[in-house]
Design a protein around this motif. Structure first.
Motif, PDB file in Angstrom:
ATOM      1  N   ALA A 251       0.861  -1.180   0.000  1.00  0.00           N
ATOM      2  CA  ALA A 251       0.000   0.000   0.000  1.00  0.00           C
ATOM      3  C   ALA A 251       0.898   1.230   0.000  1.00  0.00           C
ATOM      4  CB  ALA A 251      -0.910   0.000   1.227  1.00  0.00           C
ATOM      5  N   ALA A 252       0.792   2.056  -1.063  1.00  0.00           N
ATOM      6  CA  ALA A 252       1.723   3.175  -1.233  1.00  0.00           C
ATOM      7  C   ALA A 252       0.960   4.472  -1.435  1.00  0.00           C
ATOM      8  CB  ALA A 252       2.647   2.901  -2.421  1.00  0.00           C
ATOM      9  N   TYR A 253       0.991   5.311  -0.418  1.00  0.00           N
ATOM     10  CA  TYR A 253       0.372   6.629  -0.531  1.00  0.00           C
ATOM     11  C   TYR A 253       1.341   7.677   0.009  1.00  0.00           C
ATOM     12  CZ  TYR A 253      -2.591  10.679   0.228  1.00  0.00           C
ATOM     13  OH  TYR A 253      -3.100  11.957   0.211  1.00  0.00           O
TER      14      TYR A 253
ATOM     15  N   VAL B 189       4.597   8.027  -0.054  1.00  0.00           N
ATOM     16  CA  VAL B 189       5.691   7.457   0.739  1.00  0.00           C
ATOM     17  C   VAL B 189       7.012   7.531  -0.030  1.00  0.00           C
ATOM     18  CG1 VAL B 189       4.356   5.940   2.248  1.00  0.00           C
ATOM     19  CG2 VAL B 189       4.951   5.166  -0.058  1.00  0.00           C
ATOM     20  N   GLU B 190       7.196   8.606  -0.798  1.00  0.00           N
ATOM     21  CA  GLU B 190       8.425   8.733  -1.589  1.00  0.00           C
ATOM     22  C   GLU B 190       9.682   8.658  -0.729  1.00  0.00           C
ATOM     23  OE1 GLU B 190       8.259  12.489  -3.571  1.00  0.00           O
ATOM     24  OE2 GLU B 190       8.357  13.682  -1.729  1.00  0.00           O
ATOM     25  N   GLN B 191       9.583   9.089   0.515  1.00  0.00           N
ATOM     26  CA  GLN B 191      10.747   9.094   1.400  1.00  0.00           C
ATOM     27  C   GLN B 191      11.177   7.690   1.806  1.00  0.00           C
ATOM     28  OE1 GLN B 191      10.163  11.539   4.875  1.00  0.00           O
ATOM     29  NE2 GLN B 191      12.103  10.919   5.825  1.00  0.00           N
ATOM     30  N   TYR B 192      10.223   6.731   1.759  1.00  0.00           N
ATOM     31  CA  TYR B 192      10.487   5.400   2.293  1.00  0.00           C
ATOM     32  C   TYR B 192      10.365   4.273   1.261  1.00  0.00           C
ATOM     33  CZ  TYR B 192       9.520   8.012   6.583  1.00  0.00           C
ATOM     34  OH  TYR B 192       9.539   8.943   7.582  1.00  0.00           O
ATOM     35  N   LEU B 193       9.654   4.520   0.182  1.00  0.00           N
ATOM     36  CA  LEU B 193       9.283   3.429  -0.723  1.00  0.00           C
ATOM     37  C   LEU B 193      10.492   2.716  -1.320  1.00  0.00           C
ATOM     38  CD1 LEU B 193       7.043   1.838  -2.096  1.00  0.00           C
ATOM     39  CD2 LEU B 193       7.014   3.568  -3.914  1.00  0.00           C
TER      40      LEU B 193
ATOM     41  N   ASP C 232      -1.997   4.630  -4.238  1.00  0.00           N
ATOM     42  CA  ASP C 232      -3.350   5.046  -3.858  1.00  0.00           C
ATOM     43  C   ASP C 232      -3.555   6.542  -4.074  1.00  0.00           C
ATOM     44  OD1 ASP C 232      -5.941   4.521  -2.841  1.00  0.00           O
ATOM     45  OD2 ASP C 232      -5.324   5.152  -0.830  1.00  0.00           O
ATOM     46  N   GLY C 233      -3.361   6.981  -5.321  1.00  0.00           N
ATOM     47  CA  GLY C 233      -3.592   8.388  -5.640  1.00  0.00           C
ATOM     48  C   GLY C 233      -2.571   9.329  -5.040  1.00  0.00           C
ATOM     49  N   SER C 234      -1.323   8.901  -4.961  1.00  0.00           N
ATOM     50  CA  SER C 234      -0.273   9.748  -4.370  1.00  0.00           C
ATOM     51  C   SER C 234      -0.079  11.025  -5.183  1.00  0.00           C
ATOM     52  CB  SER C 234       1.051   8.985  -4.307  1.00  0.00           C
ATOM     53  OG  SER C 234       0.957   7.852  -3.474  1.00  0.00           O
ATOM     54  N   THR C 235       0.338  12.078  -4.483  1.00  0.00           N
ATOM     55  CA  THR C 235       0.607  13.360  -5.143  1.00  0.00           C
ATOM     56  C   THR C 235       2.098  13.674  -5.178  1.00  0.00           C
ATOM     57  OG1 THR C 235       0.250  14.526  -3.045  1.00  0.00           O
ATOM     58  CG2 THR C 235      -1.649  14.299  -4.525  1.00  0.00           C
ATOM     59  N   ASP C 236       2.927  12.749  -4.682  1.00  0.00           N
ATOM     60  CA  ASP C 236       4.375  12.944  -4.725  1.00  0.00           C
ATOM     61  C   ASP C 236       4.957  12.003  -5.790  1.00  0.00           C
ATOM     62  OD1 ASP C 236       4.216  10.460  -3.563  1.00  0.00           O
ATOM     63  OD2 ASP C 236       5.181  11.021  -1.679  1.00  0.00           O
ATOM     64  N   THR C 237       6.184  11.590  -5.645  1.00  0.00           N
ATOM     65  CA  THR C 237       6.831  10.756  -6.659  1.00  0.00           C
ATOM     66  C   THR C 237       6.700   9.255  -6.377  1.00  0.00           C
ATOM     67  OG1 THR C 237       8.970  10.858  -5.504  1.00  0.00           O
ATOM     68  CG2 THR C 237       8.506  12.572  -7.152  1.00  0.00           C
TER      69      THR C 237
ATOM     70  N   SER D 142       4.476   7.053  -7.332  1.00  0.00           N
ATOM     71  CA  SER D 142       4.197   6.287  -8.551  1.00  0.00           C
ATOM     72  C   SER D 142       5.440   6.169  -9.426  1.00  0.00           C
ATOM     73  CB  SER D 142       3.058   6.933  -9.347  1.00  0.00           C
ATOM     74  OG  SER D 142       2.806   6.234 -10.541  1.00  0.00           O
ATOM     75  N   ALA D 143       6.179   7.258  -9.570  1.00  0.00           N
ATOM     76  CA  ALA D 143       7.378   7.246 -10.416  1.00  0.00           C
ATOM     77  C   ALA D 143       8.410   6.260  -9.888  1.00  0.00           C
ATOM     78  CB  ALA D 143       7.969   8.650 -10.495  1.00  0.00           C
ATOM     79  N   ILE D 144       8.580   6.206  -8.580  1.00  0.00           N
ATOM     80  CA  ILE D 144       9.526   5.261  -7.986  1.00  0.00           C
ATOM     81  C   ILE D 144       9.078   3.828  -8.264  1.00  0.00           C
ATOM     82  CG2 ILE D 144      10.477   4.396  -5.816  1.00  0.00           C
ATOM     83  CD1 ILE D 144      10.270   7.302  -4.752  1.00  0.00           C
ATOM     84  N   GLY D 145       7.782   3.591  -8.116  1.00  0.00           N
ATOM     85  CA  GLY D 145       7.252   2.265  -8.398  1.00  0.00           C
ATOM     86  C   GLY D 145       7.478   1.856  -9.844  1.00  0.00           C
ATOM     87  N   HIS D 146       7.208   2.756 -10.761  1.00  0.00           N
ATOM     88  CA  HIS D 146       7.392   2.454 -12.181  1.00  0.00           C
ATOM     89  C   HIS D 146       8.866   2.245 -12.535  1.00  0.00           C
ATOM     90  CE1 HIS D 146       3.369   2.689 -13.857  1.00  0.00           C
ATOM     91  NE2 HIS D 146       3.109   3.686 -13.025  1.00  0.00           N
ATOM     92  N   GLU D 147       9.736   2.907 -11.813  1.00  0.00           N
ATOM     93  CA  GLU D 147      11.178   2.694 -12.018  1.00  0.00           C
ATOM     94  C   GLU D 147      11.545   1.240 -11.752  1.00  0.00           C
ATOM     95  OE1 GLU D 147      15.132   3.761  -9.437  1.00  0.00           O
ATOM     96  OE2 GLU D 147      13.641   5.359  -9.667  1.00  0.00           O
ATOM     97  N   PHE D 148      11.034   0.694 -10.661  1.00  0.00           N
ATOM     98  CA  PHE D 148      11.313  -0.704 -10.326  1.00  0.00           C
ATOM     99  C   PHE D 148      10.584  -1.646 -11.277  1.00  0.00           C
ATOM    100  CE2 PHE D 148      13.101   1.136  -6.619  1.00  0.00           C
ATOM    101  CZ  PHE D 148      13.919   0.191  -6.037  1.00  0.00           C
ATOM    102  N   GLU D 149       9.377  -1.286 -11.680  1.00  0.00           N
ATOM    103  CA  GLU D 149       8.630  -2.106 -12.626  1.00  0.00           C
ATOM    104  C   GLU D 149       9.380  -2.222 -13.949  1.00  0.00           C
ATOM    105  OE1 GLU D 149       4.004  -2.247 -13.938  1.00  0.00           O
ATOM    106  OE2 GLU D 149       5.072  -0.368 -14.341  1.00  0.00           O
ATOM    107  N   LYS D 150       9.939  -1.128 -14.402  1.00  0.00           N
ATOM    108  CA  LYS D 150      10.691  -1.131 -15.662  1.00  0.00           C
ATOM    109  C   LYS D 150      11.963  -1.961 -15.552  1.00  0.00           C
ATOM    110  CE  LYS D 150      12.746   2.002 -19.090  1.00  0.00           C
ATOM    111  NZ  LYS D 150      12.982   3.433 -19.453  1.00  0.00           N
ATOM    112  N   LYS D 151      12.621  -1.891 -14.412  1.00  0.00           N
ATOM    113  CA  LYS D 151      13.883  -2.589 -14.230  1.00  0.00           C
ATOM    114  C   LYS D 151      13.681  -4.081 -13.981  1.00  0.00           C
ATOM    115  CE  LYS D 151      18.306  -2.045 -11.817  1.00  0.00           C
ATOM    116  NZ  LYS D 151      19.046  -1.244 -10.795  1.00  0.00           N
ATOM    117  N   TYR D 152      12.584  -4.426 -13.261  1.00  0.00           N
ATOM    118  CA  TYR D 152      12.314  -5.822 -12.922  1.00  0.00           C
ATOM    119  C   TYR D 152      10.870  -6.173 -13.301  1.00  0.00           C
ATOM    120  CZ  TYR D 152      16.303  -4.728  -9.871  1.00  0.00           C
ATOM    121  OH  TYR D 152      17.519  -4.303  -9.370  1.00  0.00           O
TER     122      TYR D 152
END
Length: 330
Positions: A11-13, A15-19, A42-47, A49-59
């Motif tokens: 669950a990621a809302y 949490v750019e500092q910790y994700l 969950d509709g985050s307004t920080d980065t 989603s971008a961090i998640g997609h970075e890992f999705e692209k790499k793995y």
């Protein structure tokens, strides 16, 4: 993506500092082919989603991002249960992380066993410190093998941090968690345990639980602020237990113990409120309703020595406890 052995739902809302720490703890070559990581943004307004997609692209064979409108913690769990491809399912909050050795050990045990639930100890990790403390828990006393439901006596804490459960069990007995409500992990725990008949105790800690972070839902301030959410989650646990008429006697005993503990946490939160006649009347009314509608839970809840004194002494017991603060009262 092929079926996996384990789905980890994050669950990621905001949490750019910790994700990144959470996701990096899952980049473990020995097991990555066996796990699926669902990063539910969950509709985050920080980065986030971008961090998640970075890992999705790499793995891409391990990580998958689900971007959705904000609906709260419960809706992230609902979504990931519906989309999970793992034989087993477990939760990880976006500001916590897994112990890498613990993850390898769990996956190996999932390979070799077939228990409904695997229980792993957790570390408590204080924000701003490298210190990790193994949380004391009564079920750690059990030896490391598979137990039937009637052999288990959990005693103290058994929250979502410890549980890995068969995905089919969650889907066979569906229970949607409510939107925009805190403490729905309580409902998830009850739902996970309800129809589980075999449990394997694992020796290695897995979950690294961060404490001391500002704004955590378990903090005193947050519990008081969101007490209505706590009432709702406990109420839904009570109602769920009352409507599951096909539970075995042993399964019901485990759930009664768990829901009674959640109920007492709610009473404790009410005792954190400023002492007043209105709060005392609310506690009395809540106890009376629970005793009438859910007598087995009420009876178990009353076994708590701390709350037993308050209940037995009535308003005379309530005032000194509420005025001093329940956290300071032994």
């Amino acid at each position: 993506m092929k079926e996996k052995l384990l789905t980890v739902s994050i669950a990621a809302y905001n949490v750019e500092q910790y994700l990144r720490q959470a996701l990096e703890s899952l980049v473990v070559p020995e097991v990555m082919d066996e796990i699926e990581v669902l990063i539910v943004n969950d509709g985050s307004t920080d980065t986030t989603s971008a961090i998640g997609h970075e890992f999705e692209k790499k793995y891409p064979e391990t990580f998958r991002v689900i971007d959705k409108e904000n609906g709260g913690y419960g809706t992230t769990v609902n979504r990931s249960v519906s989309e999970a491809r793992g034989v087993y399912f477990r939760l990880l909050d976006g500001d916590d992380w897994f112990d890498r050795e613990g993850l390898v050990d769990l996956v190996q045990r999932l390979h070799s066993g077939d228990a409904d639930v695997y229980l792993t100890p957790r570390y408590v990790c204080r924000e701003g410190s490298d210190e990790k403390t193994l949380e004391n828990n009564s079920w750690y006393q059990f030896e490391c093998h598979t137990y039937s439901c009637d052999e288990m006596s959990f005693g103290t804490s058994l929250g979502m941090w410890f549980i890995t459960v068969k995905t089919d069990l969650l889907r066979s007995h569906p229970f949607d968690l409510p939107a925009h409500t805190l403490y729905t992990d309580q409902i998830f725990t009850v739902r996970s345990l309800a129809y589980s008949q075999t449990f394997q105790i694992c020796p290695r800690p897995l979950y690294c639980y961060r404490v001391g972070r500002e704004g955590q839902s378990v903090s005193r301030e947050s519990r008081i602020k969101h007490i209505d959410d706590q009432k709702r989650s406990v109420g839904m646990c009570l109602d769920y237990l009352a409507t599951q008429n096909d539970l075995t006697e042993d399964s019901r005993a485990i759930l009664v113990d768990r829901v009674a503990r959640y109920y007492n946490v709610l009473i404790k939160t009410l005792l954190l409120l400023p002492a007043s006649k209105a709060t005392w009347n609310e506690i009395k009314a809540l106890d009376a309703a629970t005793k009438s509608k859910y007598p087995d839970v009420y009876s178990k809840a009353c076994q708590s020595k701390k709350f037993g004194v308050v209940r037995s002494l009535g308003h005379i017991g309530y005032w000194p406890v509420a005025m001093r603060g329940i956290d300071n009262w032994e």
